[in-house]
Write an enzyme that holds these catalytic residues in place. Structure first.
Site, PDB file in Angstrom:
ATOM      1  CG  ASP A 153     -64.418  -3.038   0.103  1.00 23.55           C
ATOM      2  OD1 ASP A 153     -63.533  -3.161  -0.400  1.00 23.55           O
ATOM      3  OD2 ASP A 153     -64.730  -4.767  -0.626  1.00 23.55           O
ATOM      4  CG  ASN A 166     -70.443 -13.973  -2.574  1.00 28.89           C
ATOM      5  OD1 ASN A 166     -68.521 -13.412  -3.343  1.00 28.89           O
ATOM      6  ND2 ASN A 166     -70.369 -14.027  -1.123  1.00 28.89           N
ATOM      7  CD  GLU A 215     -70.949 -10.819   0.269  1.00 22.52           C
ATOM      8  OE1 GLU A 215     -71.247 -11.893  -0.956  1.00 22.52           O
ATOM      9  OE2 GLU A 215     -70.732 -10.644   1.086  1.00 22.52           O
TER      10      GLU A 215
HETATM   11  C1  GLP Z   1     -62.984  -9.427   0.458  1.00 24.13           C
HETATM   12  C2  GLP Z   1     -62.182  -8.571  -0.135  1.00 24.13           C
HETATM   13  C3  GLP Z   1     -62.876  -8.013  -1.513  1.00 24.13           C
HETATM   14  C4  GLP Z   1     -62.165  -8.780  -2.243  1.00 24.13           C
HETATM   15  C5  GLP Z   1     -63.126  -9.640  -2.196  1.00 24.13           C
HETATM   16  C6  GLP Z   1     -61.100 -11.067  -2.107  1.00 24.13           C
HETATM   17  O1  GLP Z   1     -63.959  -9.537   0.987  1.00 24.13           O
HETATM   18  N1  GLP Z   1     -63.801  -7.207   0.089  1.00 24.13           N
HETATM   19  O2  GLP Z   1     -62.404  -7.136  -2.098  1.00 24.13           O
HETATM   20  O3  GLP Z   1     -61.804  -9.008  -3.919  1.00 24.13           O
HETATM   21  O4  GLP Z   1     -63.438 -10.096  -0.741  1.00 24.13           O
HETATM   22  O5  GLP Z   1     -60.503 -11.749  -1.298  1.00 24.13           O
HETATM   23  P1  GLP Z   1     -59.362 -12.233  -1.097  1.00 24.13           P
HETATM   24  O6  GLP Z   1     -58.658 -11.848  -2.739  1.00 24.13           O
HETATM   25  O7  GLP Z   1     -58.730 -12.264   0.044  1.00 24.13           O
HETATM   26  O8  GLP Z   1     -59.461 -13.210  -1.848  1.00 24.13           O
END
Ligand code: GLP
Length: 250
Positions: free
Chosen positions: A67, A136, A143
């Site tokens: 992403d 979430n 999402e």
């Molecule tokens: C982000 C990314 C995800 C990631 C998630 C968790 O928004 N788009 O790919 O897995 O949120 O992030 P973190 O590893 O910082 O908790």
């Protein structure tokens, strides 16, 4: 689903790096689906160390990221392209032209989504798809929604995702409101999925993804339908699975 319960973040990172490097050693020209966020940072650090030591090479590896924030330039310090350069690509022997991240500045978002899907299809989909999970239950930036979105698409970020990611920006207002994300289709087409989770704030998301109903309200739950998922988590993130007797730690 195979579950590795590790005692802490460092052990989780080492286990994940082991599994990724094993894939690269076995299949030097593999396609790695890569993820951002704080969860895989330790994994990348370990991979950099082993790569620099000469234990394995990324020379033939191709990578596609999950992403990118819509509206952020590749050199913006919160863009996911920047993250990948900083934590992995700049320190290993991967060829820059073999690394792909959606173009956050694409003028025609629909064309960018179609281009990205076609690119991943032409690479034959990921051999190993690394995933984190949002609190979430989001995977990539898919999402919670009414339906699972199969293709790469532009998503409106959930308010709680903006809250969670605000820690990386100077203020909440600076967090982009949209992102490009690989859809559920490409994620599920990966040959193997490596799902990482660390910390108690992921315990509910992991429990719901692994044991809850398969629903787009918890996008990670779709992984129950994939036939090769490896979950690597620390004790805190897996605490609800341990309580439910789904896995044991140590
Ligand atoms: C982000 C990314 C995800 C990631 C998630 C968790 O928004 N788009 O790919 O897995 O949120 O992030 P973190 O590893 O910082 O908790």
């Amino acid at each position: 689903m195979r579950i590795y319960c590790e005692k802490d973040y460092d052990a989780m990172s080492r286990r994940a790096a082991n599994l990724i490097s094993a894939e690269v050693i076995r299949r030097p020209d593999c396609v790695l689906g890569l993820a951002t966020g704080s969860t895989p940072e330790g994994t990348y650090k370990q991979l950099v160390a082993w790569n620099q030591r000469g234990d394995f090479s990324f020379k033939e590896v191709r990578s596609v990221n999950l992403d990118e924030y819509r509206g952020l330039a590749p050199d913006h310090d919160q863009s996911y392209r920047y993250f990948m350069q900083k934590h992995l690509f700049d320190h290993v022997d991967i060829r820059p032209e073999n690394t792909w991240v959606p173009d956050g500045l694409a003028e025609d978002p629909a064309a960018e989504c179609a281009r990205y899907d076609e690119l991943i299809r032409s690479l034959g989909y990921a051999d190993l798809q690394l995933l984190g999970v949002g609190r979430n239950g989001h995977i990539g930036f898919n999402e919670p929604d009414e339906d699972f979105m199969k293709p790469t698409h532009v998503v409106d970020l959930a308010e709680n995702t903006i809250d969670a990611n605000a820690r990386f920006f100077a203020s909440r207002d600076e967090v982009p409101k949209q992102a490009f994300t690989m859809g559920i289709g490409c994620i599920m087409a990966a040959r193997r999925v490596l799902l990482l989770a660390s910390g108690t704030n992921k315990a509910d998301a992991i429990y719901n993804a692994v044991c809850g109903p398969i629903t787009p309200r918890c996008p990670g739950s779709i992984l129950q339908l994939h036939n090769d998922v490896v979950l690597v988590g620390d004790e805190a993130a897996l605490s609800k699975l341990i309580e439910a007797g789904v896995c044991v730690c140590g």
